[in-house]
Write a protein that holds these residues in place. Structure first.
Motif, short mmCIF file in Angstrom:
data_model
loop_
_atom_site.label_atom_id
_atom_site.label_comp_id
_atom_site.label_asym_id
_atom_site.label_seq_id
_atom_site.Cartn_x
_atom_site.Cartn_y
_atom_site.Cartn_z
N ALA A 48 0.87 -1.35 -0.19
CA ALA A 48 -0.02 -0.12 0.01
C ALA A 48 0.88 1.24 0.20
N ARG A 49 1.98 1.33 0.94
CA ARG A 49 2.63 2.59 0.90
C ARG A 49 3.44 2.91 -0.26
N ALA A 50 4.04 1.72 -0.71
CA ALA A 50 4.84 1.73 -2.18
C ALA A 50 4.11 2.13 -3.21
N VAL A 51 3.20 1.46 -3.42
CA VAL A 51 2.06 1.81 -4.48
C VAL A 51 1.70 3.48 -4.68
N SER A 52 1.32 3.69 -3.56
CA SER A 52 1.07 4.97 -3.12
C SER A 52 2.02 6.02 -3.66
N ALA A 53 3.31 5.73 -3.07
CA ALA A 53 4.58 6.73 -3.49
C ALA A 53 4.84 6.66 -4.86
N VAL A 54 4.74 5.59 -5.53
CA VAL A 54 5.12 5.36 -7.00
C VAL A 54 4.04 6.32 -7.70
N ARG A 55 3.01 6.15 -7.48
CA ARG A 55 1.71 6.61 -8.23
C ARG A 55 1.62 8.35 -7.77
N GLU A 56 1.97 8.78 -6.58
CA GLU A 56 2.07 10.01 -6.40
C GLU A 56 3.16 10.98 -7.11
N HIS A 57 4.48 10.25 -7.03
CA HIS A 57 5.36 10.79 -7.91
C HIS A 57 5.14 10.78 -9.19
N ASP A 58 4.54 9.89 -9.87
CA ASP A 58 3.96 9.98 -11.23
C ASP A 58 3.43 11.17 -11.59
N ARG A 59 2.18 11.50 -10.81
CA ARG A 59 1.26 12.51 -10.98
C ARG A 59 2.06 13.94 -10.54
N ARG A 60 2.71 13.89 -9.79
CA ARG A 60 3.71 15.10 -9.44
C ARG A 60 4.45 15.44 -10.49
N LEU A 61 5.29 14.44 -11.05
CA LEU A 61 6.25 14.82 -12.22
C LEU A 61 5.38 15.07 -13.42
N ALA A 62 4.34 14.51 -13.66
CA ALA A 62 3.34 14.95 -14.71
C ALA A 62 2.81 16.32 -14.89
N ASP A 63 2.64 16.77 -13.35
CA ASP A 63 2.16 18.13 -13.44
C ASP A 63 3.23 19.00 -13.72
N GLU A 64 4.56 18.79 -13.09
CA GLU A 64 5.62 19.66 -13.19
C GLU A 64 6.02 19.73 -14.77
N HIS A 65 6.32 18.73 -15.41
CA HIS A 65 6.83 18.75 -16.65
C HIS A 65 5.77 18.82 -17.89
N GLY A 66 4.33 18.60 -17.46
CA GLY A 66 3.30 18.93 -18.45
C GLY A 66 3.40 17.97 -19.67
N THR A 67 4.02 16.75 -19.30
CA THR A 67 4.32 15.79 -20.50
C THR A 67 4.65 14.35 -19.92
N ASP A 68 4.90 13.38 -20.82
CA ASP A 68 5.46 12.24 -20.04
C ASP A 68 6.69 12.34 -19.57
N VAL A 69 7.02 11.63 -18.61
CA VAL A 69 8.57 11.68 -17.96
C VAL A 69 8.72 10.17 -17.58
N LEU A 70 10.03 10.06 -17.73
CA LEU A 70 10.94 8.84 -17.34
C LEU A 70 11.56 9.05 -16.05
N TRP A 71 11.16 8.44 -15.05
CA TRP A 71 12.01 8.60 -14.01
C TRP A 71 12.50 7.26 -13.12
#
Length: 234
Positions: free
Chosen positions: A125-148
């Motif tokens: 639960a904690r790990a999936v939440s972390a990955v998905r939250e960073h995914d959303r954050r990076l999408a918002d920051e860059h406004g496009t697909d991001v590889l991380w």
């Protein structure tokens, strides 16, 4: 958004056949340091925009060469830390296999809670939440697909992959995540796609650079979240 789930390189605990858990000071061994250096060649040419890692030393050491080559400052997320194995921490694996809980960990991990530690369901639960939250954050920051990159631990990676595969946690022991392996998940608005599991080869598929760069996708690209009819575009 595409995440490279990177397991830390081989550690001194791996070669000692002990359960490191969150023991402080567990470092990479000589082979692990070689694996960390090799990451620059394996994935350093990909358009990686961010690195997020577990707070434990062995993950920090693993991403150091890659971060230096990319000019990226790794972020630390406690939710990517190793499982808290509680009273099992530091014990020999050969001794742990004799414990009744060992069979539960192997056959019904969703029910496994380590003595004075945490349960594997909570880890997922904690790990999936972390990955998905960073995914959303990076999408918002860059406004496009991001590889991380998310650098973490074997059981954590297996739990995240099980979620992305739509597989019950009780089947996560069927997934391998070797030291310094890379597993790749692309998250879309509809569903995740698992691109690679336990990649340990010399170089990761350069097609990932195209996945992370929408300008290279062409007019015939399949809409985000849609599976390709026939299973592949290649």
């Amino acid at each position: 958004m595409t995440v490279l789930l990177l397991r830390h390189g081989r550690s001194t605990s791996n070669t000692a056949h002990t359960l490191a858990g969150r023991s402080p000071g567990v470092d990479l061994d000589d082979r692990g340091r070689e694996q960390a250096e090799a990451l620059v060649e394996r994935i350093g040419s990909l358009p990686i925009r961010a690195i997020v890692r577990s707070p434990l030393l062995r993950c920090g050491r693993t991403v150091e060469p890659l971060a230096a080559a990319l000019g990226v400052e790794p972020a630390v997320d406690d939710r990517l830390a190793e499982v808290d194995y509680g009273a099992w921490t530091g014990r020999k694996l050969g001794d742990l296999v004799k414990e009744p809980l060992w069979a539960v960990v192997q056959q019904q991990p969703s029910a496994a809670v380590f003595p004075d530690g945490e349960g594997l369901a909570a880890v997922q639960a904690r790990a999936v939440s972390a990955v998905r939250e960073h995914d959303r954050r990076l999408a918002d920051e860059h406004g496009t697909d991001v590889l991380w990159v998310a650098c973490t631990h074997g059981d954590v990676i297996k739990a995240v992959l099980a979620d992305a595969l739509g597989t019950h946690l009780d089947s996560f022991q069927r997934i391998n995540a070797d030291p310094a392996s890379v597993s790749v998940i692309r998250y879309t608005t509809l569903r995740p796609f698992v691109v690679h599991v336990n990649h340990t080869g010399a170089a990761l598929n350069p097609a990932l650079a195209v996945v992370a760069d929408p300008d290279k996708s062409g007019d015939g690209a399949v809409p985000s979240g849609e599976a390709v009819v026939g299973g592949s575009t290649e």
